[in-house]
Scaffold this motif. Structure first.
Motif, PDB file in Angstrom:
ATOM      1  N   GLU A   1      -0.853  10.485   8.972  1.00 28.60           N
ATOM      2  CA  GLU A   1      -1.940  10.804   8.010  1.00 28.60           C
ATOM      3  C   GLU A   1      -1.621   9.605   6.812  1.00 28.60           C
ATOM      4  OE1 GLU A   1      -2.905  14.676   6.422  1.00 28.60           O
ATOM      5  OE2 GLU A   1      -2.554  15.418   8.615  1.00 28.60           O
ATOM      6  N   THR A   2      -0.416   9.097   6.712  1.00 26.29           N
ATOM      7  CA  THR A   2      -0.241   8.133   5.665  1.00 26.29           C
ATOM      8  C   THR A   2      -1.105   6.757   6.078  1.00 26.29           C
ATOM      9  OG1 THR A   2       1.712   7.125   6.850  1.00 26.29           O
ATOM     10  CG2 THR A   2       2.044   8.982   5.256  1.00 26.29           C
ATOM     11  N   ALA A   3      -1.313   6.565   7.183  1.00 25.14           N
ATOM     12  CA  ALA A   3      -2.225   5.419   7.697  1.00 25.14           C
ATOM     13  C   ALA A   3      -3.761   5.587   7.485  1.00 25.14           C
ATOM     14  CB  ALA A   3      -1.811   5.171   9.165  1.00 25.14           C
ATOM     15  N   LEU A   4      -4.214   6.787   7.100  1.00 21.64           N
ATOM     16  CA  LEU A   4      -5.720   7.051   7.090  1.00 21.64           C
ATOM     17  C   LEU A   4      -6.212   6.023   6.077  1.00 21.64           C
ATOM     18  CD1 LEU A   4      -5.879  10.866   7.814  1.00 21.64           C
ATOM     19  CD2 LEU A   4      -6.331   9.091   9.298  1.00 21.64           C
ATOM     20  N   PRO A   5      -7.442   5.202   6.416  1.00 21.97           N
ATOM     21  CA  PRO A   5      -7.981   4.552   5.471  1.00 21.97           C
ATOM     22  C   PRO A   5      -8.554   5.368   4.314  1.00 21.97           C
ATOM     23  CG  PRO A   5      -9.405   4.738   7.294  1.00 21.97           C
ATOM     24  CD  PRO A   5      -8.192   5.230   7.808  1.00 21.97           C
ATOM     25  N   GLU A   6      -8.413   5.048   2.904  1.00 20.85           N
ATOM     26  CA  GLU A   6      -9.289   5.655   1.859  1.00 20.85           C
ATOM     27  C   GLU A   6     -10.269   5.060   1.416  1.00 20.85           C
ATOM     28  OE1 GLU A   6      -6.059   5.816  -0.992  1.00 20.85           O
ATOM     29  OE2 GLU A   6      -5.055   7.720  -0.169  1.00 20.85           O
ATOM     30  N   ALA A   7     -10.696   3.974   1.889  1.00 18.59           N
ATOM     31  CA  ALA A   7     -11.901   3.208   1.589  1.00 18.59           C
ATOM     32  C   ALA A   7     -12.540   2.621   2.813  1.00 18.59           C
ATOM     33  CB  ALA A   7     -11.582   2.303   0.484  1.00 18.59           C
ATOM     34  N   ALA A   8     -13.895   2.233   2.537  1.00 16.77           N
ATOM     35  CA  ALA A   8     -14.599   1.426   3.635  1.00 16.77           C
ATOM     36  C   ALA A   8     -13.833   0.097   3.624  1.00 16.77           C
ATOM     37  CB  ALA A   8     -16.167   1.207   3.286  1.00 16.77           C
ATOM     38  N   PRO A   9     -14.093  -0.730   4.782  1.00 15.53           N
ATOM     39  CA  PRO A   9     -13.224  -1.858   4.715  1.00 15.53           C
ATOM     40  C   PRO A   9     -13.658  -2.900   3.765  1.00 15.53           C
ATOM     41  CG  PRO A   9     -14.082  -1.262   6.953  1.00 15.53           C
ATOM     42  CD  PRO A   9     -14.684  -0.166   6.220  1.00 15.53           C
TER      43      PRO A   9
ATOM     44  N   VAL B   1      -5.214   1.664  -8.583  1.00 16.62           N
ATOM     45  CA  VAL B   1      -3.987   2.763  -8.378  1.00 16.62           C
ATOM     46  C   VAL B   1      -4.679   4.221  -8.030  1.00 16.62           C
ATOM     47  CG1 VAL B   1      -2.504   1.537  -9.958  1.00 16.62           C
ATOM     48  CG2 VAL B   1      -4.158   3.416 -10.908  1.00 16.62           C
ATOM     49  N   SER B   2      -5.809   4.166  -7.993  1.00 16.08           N
ATOM     50  CA  SER B   2      -6.567   5.492  -7.402  1.00 16.08           C
ATOM     51  C   SER B   2      -6.681   5.791  -6.120  1.00 16.08           C
ATOM     52  CB  SER B   2      -8.160   5.370  -8.037  1.00 16.08           C
ATOM     53  OG  SER B   2      -8.086   5.522  -9.285  1.00 16.08           O
ATOM     54  N   GLY B   3      -6.038   4.574  -5.270  1.00 15.49           N
ATOM     55  CA  GLY B   3      -6.163   4.859  -3.941  1.00 15.49           C
ATOM     56  C   GLY B   3      -4.682   4.149  -3.328  1.00 15.49           C
ATOM     57  N   HIS B   4      -4.670   3.597  -2.210  1.00 20.82           N
ATOM     58  CA  HIS B   4      -3.462   3.052  -1.514  1.00 20.82           C
ATOM     59  C   HIS B   4      -2.994   2.003  -2.539  1.00 20.82           C
ATOM     60  CE1 HIS B   4      -2.748   5.323   2.102  1.00 20.82           C
ATOM     61  NE2 HIS B   4      -3.903   4.833   2.679  1.00 20.82           N
TER      62      HIS B   4
ATOM     63  N   PHE C   1       0.504  -0.171   7.655  1.00 19.65           N
ATOM     64  CA  PHE C   1      -0.507  -1.247   7.955  1.00 19.65           C
ATOM     65  C   PHE C   1       0.101  -2.536   8.669  1.00 19.65           C
ATOM     66  CE2 PHE C   1      -2.880   1.170   4.769  1.00 19.65           C
ATOM     67  CZ  PHE C   1      -3.773   1.903   5.555  1.00 19.65           C
ATOM     68  N   THR C   2       1.322  -2.640   7.964  1.00 20.78           N
ATOM     69  CA  THR C   2       1.871  -3.879   8.574  1.00 20.78           C
ATOM     70  C   THR C   2       3.494  -3.731   9.019  1.00 20.78           C
ATOM     71  OG1 THR C   2       2.325  -4.845   6.314  1.00 20.78           O
ATOM     72  CG2 THR C   2       0.437  -5.602   7.351  1.00 20.78           C
TER      73      THR C   2
ATOM     74  N   ASP D   1       6.413   1.450  10.858  1.00 16.37           N
ATOM     75  CA  ASP D   1       5.492   2.285  11.445  1.00 16.37           C
ATOM     76  C   ASP D   1       5.044   3.392  10.375  1.00 16.37           C
ATOM     77  OD1 ASP D   1       6.427   1.741  14.205  1.00 16.37           O
ATOM     78  OD2 ASP D   1       8.108   3.040  14.138  1.00 16.37           O
ATOM     79  N   PRO D   2       4.000   3.751  10.327  1.00 14.76           N
ATOM     80  CA  PRO D   2       3.426   4.788   9.270  1.00 14.76           C
ATOM     81  C   PRO D   2       4.298   5.966   8.996  1.00 14.76           C
ATOM     82  CG  PRO D   2       1.527   4.507  10.932  1.00 14.76           C
ATOM     83  CD  PRO D   2       2.840   3.984  11.618  1.00 14.76           C
ATOM     84  N   GLY D   3       4.509   6.207   7.805  1.00 16.24           N
ATOM     85  CA  GLY D   3       5.191   7.058   7.275  1.00 16.24           C
ATOM     86  C   GLY D   3       6.687   6.809   6.836  1.00 16.24           C
ATOM     87  N   THR D   4       7.299   5.247   7.303  1.00 16.81           N
ATOM     88  CA  THR D   4       8.635   4.968   7.076  1.00 16.81           C
ATOM     89  C   THR D   4       8.715   4.732   5.433  1.00 16.81           C
ATOM     90  OG1 THR D   4       8.161   3.507   9.138  1.00 16.81           O
ATOM     91  CG2 THR D   4       9.960   3.029   7.321  1.00 16.81           C
ATOM     92  N   VAL D   5      10.039   5.498   5.028  1.00 19.55           N
ATOM     93  CA  VAL D   5      10.459   5.049   3.812  1.00 19.55           C
ATOM     94  C   VAL D   5      11.163   3.878   3.759  1.00 19.55           C
ATOM     95  CG1 VAL D   5      12.163   6.152   1.911  1.00 19.55           C
ATOM     96  CG2 VAL D   5      10.729   7.634   3.255  1.00 19.55           C
ATOM     97  N   THR D   6      10.495   3.007   3.102  1.00 24.30           N
ATOM     98  CA  THR D   6      11.041   1.619   2.827  1.00 24.30           C
ATOM     99  C   THR D   6      11.895   1.341   1.741  1.00 24.30           C
ATOM    100  OG1 THR D   6       9.144   0.774   1.714  1.00 24.30           O
ATOM    101  CG2 THR D   6       9.049   0.693   4.081  1.00 24.30           C
TER     102      THR D   6
END
Length: 250
Positions: A20-28, A82-85, A235-236, A239-244
């Motif tokens: 779910e961390t990779a789900l888009p929050e805005a249109a492209p 800052v309101s999104g990703h 996104f790059t 993996d999604p959800g990775t603590v970097t």
């Protein structure tokens, strides 16, 4: 403070299922990002650690600049971002291309001979040509040995088990300073601003990383160890959800 949305969503973001961390929050065409420009001259490339430290400080400096306050010229674009990703796209520049981005709205930070400029975020589809022509990948810097982090300096610890390019790492430590600032009280934040948001980037031993990791209780990690975690949407590169990154206030 303009970073309040980050503080409000921090714990819930850490608790999301990885996918779910990779789900888009805005249109492209509405995706927003902060360009982070790394100065990487061919003849005299910077050391990796000070370049990452400059990028981390520059990203936060843009967010807390006087111009991001209500009524300021940067307020709306930073607020909307800052309101999104809080996406960042790091690019490399040299020579005249580096000079060209100095004319765009943003903040340049120089640390130990390394320079990075964070620009005011905006829609990715609207990125200026001075930025779009810069390469995102293709350059790397070798690991260095910066030594122990200075006392009383916030530390950004890169995940020792997750390889990242210098561009990816620059974006992640920029997330780290922003999240850290979002959780600080006004007194500590003002003191940090007076030091130019100076921070230390280090790669800890796996055991230290494991001991500091917030795990399932981010509130306790912050209250007891002053540690926050940067969790990537994937996104790059990772993996999604990775603590970097783990960021610790000191």
């Amino acid at each position: 403070m303009i970073l309040e949305p980050l503080a409000a969503r921090y714990a819930s973001w850490l608790g999301l299922p990885a996918e779910e961390t990779a789900l888009p929050e805005a249109a492209p065409d509405e995706v927003r990002a902060m360009p982070v420009i790394l100065r990487m001259e061919k003849a005299e490339p910077p050391a990796r650690t000070p370049l990452l430290e400059a990028a981390a400080a520059a990203a936060l400096a843009v967010c807390l600049d006087e111009r991001t306050k209500p009524g300021g010229e940067w307020h709306e674009p930073v607020r909307d971002w800052v309101s999104g990703h809080i996406r960042k796209v790091a690019r490399r520049a040299r020579g005249t291309h580096w000079q060209a981005v100095q004319e765009l709205p943003g903040v340049t930070i120089s640390i130990d001979g390394a320079e990075a400029r964070a620009l005011v975020p905006g829609r990715v589809v609207d990125v200026p040509k001075e930025v779009s022509r810069l390469q995102i990948s293709g350059s790397e810097l070798p690991p260095d040995e910066p030594g122990p982090a200075p006392a009383s300096t916030p530390v950004l610890m890169l995940n020792p088990r997750v390889p990242m390019t210098v561009g990816k790492a620059a974006a992640q430590v920029g997330h780290g300073t922003m999240l850290l600032a979002a959780l600080l009280d006004e007194h500590r934040l003002s003191a940090w601003a007076e030091r130019g948001f100076r921070c230390a980037v280090r790669v800890p031993e796996p055991r230290e990383w494991a001991e500091l990791h917030p795990g399932a209780n981010p509130a306790q990690a912050w209250s007891e160890r002053s540690v926050i975690a940067v969790r990537d949407a994937g996104f790059t590169e990772v993996d999604p959800g990775t603590v970097t990154v783990l960021a610790q206030w000191r």
